[in-house]
Design an enzyme around this catalytic site. Structure first.
Site, PDB file in Angstrom:
ATOM      1  N   HIS A 107       5.898 -25.613 -18.374  1.00  0.00           N
ATOM      2  CA  HIS A 107       4.711 -25.993 -17.606  1.00  0.00           C
ATOM      3  C   HIS A 107       5.147 -26.304 -16.181  1.00  0.00           C
ATOM      4  O   HIS A 107       6.153 -26.990 -15.984  1.00  0.00           O
ATOM      5  CB  HIS A 107       4.052 -27.213 -18.256  1.00  0.00           C
ATOM      6  CG  HIS A 107       2.781 -27.604 -17.583  1.00  0.00           C
ATOM      7  ND1 HIS A 107       1.596 -26.923 -17.783  1.00  0.00           N
ATOM      8  CD2 HIS A 107       2.515 -28.568 -16.669  1.00  0.00           C
ATOM      9  CE1 HIS A 107       0.652 -27.470 -17.035  1.00  0.00           C
ATOM     10  NE2 HIS A 107       1.182 -28.469 -16.343  1.00  0.00           N
ATOM     11  N   SER A 139       8.442 -28.694 -16.601  1.00  0.00           N
ATOM     12  CA  SER A 139       8.770 -29.332 -17.883  1.00  0.00           C
ATOM     13  C   SER A 139       8.831 -28.276 -18.979  1.00  0.00           C
ATOM     14  O   SER A 139       7.921 -27.455 -19.093  1.00  0.00           O
ATOM     15  CB  SER A 139       7.674 -30.323 -18.294  1.00  0.00           C
ATOM     16  OG  SER A 139       7.337 -31.184 -17.231  1.00  0.00           O
ATOM     17  N   ASP A 148       0.045 -28.894 -23.914  1.00  0.00           N
ATOM     18  CA  ASP A 148       1.053 -29.621 -23.116  1.00  0.00           C
ATOM     19  C   ASP A 148       1.384 -31.009 -23.640  1.00  0.00           C
ATOM     20  O   ASP A 148       1.725 -31.905 -22.860  1.00  0.00           O
ATOM     21  CB  ASP A 148       0.571 -29.748 -21.644  1.00  0.00           C
ATOM     22  CG  ASP A 148       0.273 -28.394 -21.025  1.00  0.00           C
ATOM     23  OD1 ASP A 148       0.950 -27.419 -21.390  1.00  0.00           O
ATOM     24  OD2 ASP A 148      -0.638 -28.316 -20.191  1.00  0.00           O
TER      25      ASP A 148
END
Ligand code: GRF
Length: 201
Positions: A107, A139, A148
């Protein structure tokens, strides 16, 4: 050697995919990308994978048989680790359950900030700049049934410059993503071999 499947997205630029394929080729990581899965045929990611000689399987996430077919492809290729690279949708529960601790995503922000449904592409960088953040980054996290939200495996940071536009920030973060994804896969492999388990979680 760890056998990796990469799932790319329908926009499918494939730069993270390429970074992982090249890290395997150069033996920077002890792994092999055995299959690339794409929702569409005509994407840059698909042509890049084919150029690299990696098998591509096209699977439509809207098809009722998607999860069965995806699991079949992963089993057929004896996949150890699934890396999402630009795939923006949630994976079916059957898949996240079967591959618990064995699916990673990247991400383009420092999660848990700037993540979640609808937070992708330039929107992420626009929000980071609008919030006046002095740093951003990327990340790599484990994939769960939610957007996420899985445990973070690795993050890398970069500055946000006062003159940054979402585009210039996106470029800086993307360069970092390539390094971070390779490092995260290396870490995943090390964790797995240290724990003696197939699936760290
Ligand atoms: C990357 O920014 C990644 O963080 C996000 O989707 C983008 C994919 O880019 N999940 P690419 O296709 O790997 O170039």
């Amino acid at each position: 050697m760890t056998r990796i499947a990469i799932i790319v997205g329908s926009k499918g630029r494939g730069s993270n995919m390429l970074a992982l394929i090249e890290a395997c080729e150069s033996k920077a990581i002890d792994a092999e990308v055995v299959v690339v899965i794409s929702p569409r045929h005509e994407t840059l990611a698909v042509s890049r994978a084919i150029e690299k000689g990696v098998e591509v399987v096209v699977l439509n996430p809207d098809d009722v048989h998607f999860s069965t077919e995806l699991l079949h492809v992963l089993e057929k290729h004896a996949v150890d680790l699934v890396c999402l690279a630009g795939y923006m949708r949630l994976l079916p529960k059957e898949v996240t359950d079967s591959f618990k601790g064995r699916i990673l995503n990247i991400h383009p922000a420092l999660l848990p900030k700037y993540g979640g449904k609808g937070m992708y592409g330039l929107k992420v960088h626009e929000s980071v700049i609008a919030a006046g953040e002095k740093e951003s980054g990327c990340s790599v996290h484990y994939v769960t049934e939610q957007y996420d939200e899985g445990e973070i495996l690795l993050q890398m940071r970069c500055v946000v410059k006062p003159e940054d536009t979402p585009e210039t920030l996106a470029q800086r973060v993307l360069a970092l993503e390539h390094e971070c994804y390779v490092e995260a896969v290396r870490k995943w492999i090390a964790l797995r071999s240290h724990s003696g388990r197939k699936a760290p979680s």
